[in-house]
Scaffold this motif. Structure first.
Motif, PDB file in Angstrom:
ATOM      1  N   GLU A 138      -4.375 -16.325   5.448  1.00  0.00           N
ATOM      2  CA  GLU A 138      -2.855 -16.639   5.601  1.00  0.00           C
ATOM      3  C   GLU A 138      -2.095 -15.386   6.540  1.00  0.00           C
ATOM      4  N   ALA A 139      -2.428 -14.122   6.290  1.00  0.00           N
ATOM      5  CA  ALA A 139      -1.702 -13.050   6.897  1.00  0.00           C
ATOM      6  C   ALA A 139      -2.145 -13.138   8.541  1.00  0.00           C
ATOM      7  N   MET A 140      -3.336 -13.253   8.563  1.00  0.00           N
ATOM      8  CA  MET A 140      -3.889 -13.629  10.190  1.00  0.00           C
ATOM      9  C   MET A 140      -3.224 -14.839  10.706  1.00  0.00           C
ATOM     10  N   ARG A 141      -3.208 -15.737   9.763  1.00  0.00           N
ATOM     11  CA  ARG A 141      -2.419 -17.016  10.757  1.00  0.00           C
ATOM     12  C   ARG A 141      -1.136 -16.758  11.222  1.00  0.00           C
ATOM     13  N   LEU A 142      -0.309 -15.954  10.307  1.00  0.00           N
ATOM     14  CA  LEU A 142       1.012 -15.770  10.365  1.00  0.00           C
ATOM     15  C   LEU A 142       1.208 -14.732  11.620  1.00  0.00           C
ATOM     16  N   GLY A 143       0.163 -14.321  12.082  1.00  0.00           N
ATOM     17  CA  GLY A 143       0.238 -13.253  13.055  1.00  0.00           C
ATOM     18  C   GLY A 143       0.047 -11.751  12.880  1.00  0.00           C
ATOM     19  N   ALA A 144      -0.600 -11.459  11.585  1.00  0.00           N
ATOM     20  CA  ALA A 144      -0.624 -10.215  11.413  1.00  0.00           C
ATOM     21  C   ALA A 144      -1.774  -9.576  12.386  1.00  0.00           C
ATOM     22  N   TYR A 145      -1.496  -8.271  12.533  1.00  0.00           N
ATOM     23  CA  TYR A 145      -2.643  -7.719  13.536  1.00  0.00           C
ATOM     24  C   TYR A 145      -3.909  -7.420  12.774  1.00  0.00           C
ATOM     25  N   HIS A 146      -3.718  -7.038  11.438  1.00  0.00           N
ATOM     26  CA  HIS A 146      -4.921  -7.005  10.667  1.00  0.00           C
ATOM     27  C   HIS A 146      -4.566  -7.050   9.050  1.00  0.00           C
ATOM     28  N   TYR A 147      -5.493  -6.683   8.343  1.00  0.00           N
ATOM     29  CA  TYR A 147      -5.326  -6.934   6.888  1.00  0.00           C
ATOM     30  C   TYR A 147      -6.275  -5.687   6.301  1.00  0.00           C
ATOM     31  N   VAL A 148      -5.795  -4.848   5.475  1.00  0.00           N
ATOM     32  CA  VAL A 148      -6.481  -3.730   4.772  1.00  0.00           C
ATOM     33  C   VAL A 148      -6.330  -4.078   3.273  1.00  0.00           C
ATOM     34  N   SER A 149      -7.239  -3.965   2.272  1.00  0.00           N
ATOM     35  CA  SER A 149      -7.480  -3.896   0.794  1.00  0.00           C
ATOM     36  C   SER A 149      -7.239  -2.543   0.368  1.00  0.00           C
ATOM     37  N   LYS A 150      -6.447  -2.063  -0.643  1.00  0.00           N
ATOM     38  CA  LYS A 150      -6.433  -0.912  -1.191  1.00  0.00           C
ATOM     39  C   LYS A 150      -7.617  -0.816  -2.318  1.00  0.00           C
ATOM     40  N   PRO A 151      -8.023   0.204  -2.702  1.00  0.00           N
ATOM     41  CA  PRO A 151      -7.919   1.590  -1.655  1.00  0.00           C
ATOM     42  C   PRO A 151      -8.644   1.525  -0.467  1.00  0.00           C
ATOM     43  N   PHE A 152      -7.848   2.113   0.564  1.00  0.00           N
ATOM     44  CA  PHE A 152      -8.594   1.921   1.783  1.00  0.00           C
ATOM     45  C   PHE A 152      -9.078   3.399   2.286  1.00  0.00           C
ATOM     46  N   ASP A 153     -10.219   3.135   3.308  1.00  0.00           N
ATOM     47  CA  ASP A 153     -10.657   4.390   3.862  1.00  0.00           C
ATOM     48  C   ASP A 153      -9.604   4.906   4.868  1.00  0.00           C
ATOM     49  N   VAL A 154      -9.314   5.937   4.642  1.00  0.00           N
ATOM     50  CA  VAL A 154      -8.449   6.696   5.536  1.00  0.00           C
ATOM     51  C   VAL A 154      -8.885   6.661   6.971  1.00  0.00           C
ATOM     52  N   GLU A 155      -9.894   7.037   7.218  1.00  0.00           N
ATOM     53  CA  GLU A 155     -10.378   7.132   8.644  1.00  0.00           C
ATOM     54  C   GLU A 155     -10.263   5.660   9.279  1.00  0.00           C
ATOM     55  N   GLU A 156     -10.673   4.550   8.480  1.00  0.00           N
ATOM     56  CA  GLU A 156     -10.598   3.332   9.067  1.00  0.00           C
ATOM     57  C   GLU A 156      -9.096   2.845   9.288  1.00  0.00           C
ATOM     58  N   LEU A 157      -8.287   3.326   8.348  1.00  0.00           N
ATOM     59  CA  LEU A 157      -6.809   3.099   8.546  1.00  0.00           C
ATOM     60  C   LEU A 157      -6.471   3.625   9.976  1.00  0.00           C
TER      61      LEU A 157
END
Ligand SMILES: Nc1ncnc2c1ncn2[C@@H]1O[C@H](COP(=O)(O)OP(=O)(O)OP(=O)(O)O)[C@@H](O)[C@H]1O
Ligand SMILES: [Mg+2]
Length: 479
Positions: free
Chosen positions: A96-115
């Motif tokens: 849904e987030a991508m459909r609404l035009g989000a650039y990306h979607y991350v789940s917590k806890p996230f990898d700092v370098e990746e973020l």
């Protein structure tokens, strides 16, 4: 451009204070300017007062759903990139987030370098959007009315027509000789329309063989024919929401005309090798330097297609039909090319200007533009003289010499030629406001012979009485 030196700005929206603190430290260390909001309401307040390059937004908020905020951001400001965050992995909200035009979607806890990488990429995208907006503004300026020169009545009428037409979706048919500005006008229509933030694409219908033109316009599916190694979208779809210029439409093969007519009527296209028709939304502008009515008579252009595209016809006058525009066009091109060459703008000698105004310009504005560009490059002084102008412009009045059929009953040649001489001399006198030396120059004859014929042909009434002092007379008589 804005922002290259400035810090990129990021808004963090999260109800968890520790998360905000953590991200703030991390991102400030990376050199970003960070602002935070602990609720949807606070976020709306921040977003209302300024713009951000990137927004990092939690989905589960106490006072609402982050996806709603995403939607609001996208509606209000398509430029900012948004990255959604959530504590729970939910593919549904990710989609849904991508459909609404989000650039990306991350789940917590996230990898700092990746973020960090995702944020960097998202900001690059914002920059690209900024750049596009900037380029578009430049294009709008370049193709705006201000750069289409024409004070003549006919051009003024065309300007007011395109202003009215631009806001509609109607098909426009531009007719005019080569170099009269058809493409320029087509772009102006596009950039003055609500479609200006979408693409303006153009295709020369005469330059491609029929089968290639079909896949160029409508696209093709992989394997539709040998050489179709991947899917092709086609210009109709690529220009979706924008404008498509079908240039040289008079040269389109008849069987292609049928397919185009169908596409225009149905507002749907089918890819080569495809089965289903897909709806398209493009504004069509067609251009031609041929006479389509004549082609209909000859059977090379379909009448039904003609009526389909001839909704708003605009005929661009040849330059020789609006000679009063020549001086301002000359000025315009002198400015344009002096700037390009990095030199001071030059002046034009009276004599050259007169020749430029008299020349028939078979290549129209394009030819005039080329002549000025070349003259500026050649001219060493600060005034353009006849030395800087190609000889055909000075003497080539070729298309003014009409072909003459000898009438069946014959004619009196001397009488006939005398008549032509009288007409041309009268025109030359008109143009030089009765000044005989100038009229003679325009006709490439000496002042003495001009005066001789003027007397002989009874043109003395057109001559300015006190115009030629005796000294000029004497000088001319000797030359
Ligand atoms: N009214 C005008 N004011 C300023 N520049 C013009 C004008 N009309 C034409 N030009 C310039 O003349 C050149 C030719 O214009 P354009 O390409 O639009 O002509 P065209 O009618 O499409 O020609 P062709 O039929 O050969 O494709 C361009 O460089 C354009 O910028
Ligand atoms: Mg053109």
């Amino acid at each position: 451009m804005a922002g290259t030196q400035m810090k990129r700005s990021i808004l963090i929206v999260d109800d968890e204070a520790s998360m905000i603190e953590f991200l703030q430290l991390l991102l400030e260390e990376e050199g970003y300017a960070v602002t935070s909001a602990g609720s949807m309401t606070e976020a709306r307040g921040r977003l209302g007062s300024r713009s951000f390059d990137l927004i990092l937004c939690d989905i589960m908020m106490p006072d609402g759903n982050g996806l709603d905020l995403l939607q609001e951001i996208k509606e209000a400001d398509a430029r900012a990139s948004v990255i959604m965050m959530t504590a729970y992995t939910s593919t549904k909200s990710a989609i849904e987030a991508m459909r609404l035009g989000a650039y990306h979607y991350v789940s917590k806890p996230f990898d700092v370098e990746e973020l960090k990488v995702v944020i960097q990429k998202a900001l690059e995208k914002t920059e690209l959007v900024d750049e596009n907006v900037y380029l578009r503004k430049e294009l709008e300026q370049k193709y705006g009315f201000a750069n289409i020169i024409g004070r003549s009545r006919r051009m003024q009428e065309i300007f007011s027509l395109i202003e009215r037409v631009a806001v509609t979706n109607s098909t426009v048919l531009l007719e005019g000789e080569s170099g009269t500005g058809k493409e320029l006008i087509a772009r102006a229509v596009h950039y003055a329309s609500q479609r200006s933030n979408r693409r303006f694409l153009s295709v020369n219908c005469g330059a491609l063989p029929e089968t290639l033109l079909e896949s160029e316009l409508f696209g093709h599916e992989r394997g539709a024919f040998t050489g179709a190694v991947r899917d092709k979208k086609g210009l109709f779809r690529e220009a979706s929401g924008g404008t498509l210029l079908l240039d040289e439409i008079g040269e389109m093969a008849p069987s292609m005309q049928v397919k185009l007519l169908r596409a225009l009527q149905e507002k749907k296209v089918r890819r080569v090798g495809g089965h289903k028709e897909e709806p398209v939304d493009v504004r069509i502008i067609a251009a031609t330097n041929q006479n389509l009515q004549e082609q209909i008579q000859l059977g090379t252009f379909r009448e039904d297609l003609y009526y389909r595209i001839n909704v708003i016809p605009i005929r661009l006058p040849a330059l020789r039909e609006r000679r009063d525009d020549i001086p301002i066009l000359v000025d315009h091109f002198i400015k344009k090319y002096s700037e390009e060459l990095g030199i001071e703008p030059k002046r034009v000698s009276v004599n050259v200007m007169r020749q430029l105004e008299a020349y028939p310009w078979p290549g129209n504005v394009r030819e005039l533009e080329n002549v000025i560009e070349r003259a500026l490059a050649l001219c060493a002084g600060d005034v353009l003289t006849t030395d800087d102008v190609p000889t055909q412009v000075l003497y080539g009045r070729s298309d003014r010499v009409t072909t003459i059929d000898l009438p069946a009953e014959g004619l009196d040649l001397e009488d006939y030629l005398e008549n032509i001489r009288r007409q041309l001399m009268r025109e030359a006198l008109d143009r030089s406001r009765g000044v005989q030396t100038q009229a003679a120059e325009l006709l490439g004859i000496s002042f003495r012979s001009f005066r001789y014929y003027a007397k002989k042909l009874g043109l003395t009434g057109d001559v300015q009485s006190e115009d030629e002092p005796e000294t000029v007379d004497a000088r001319a008589a000797h030359s």
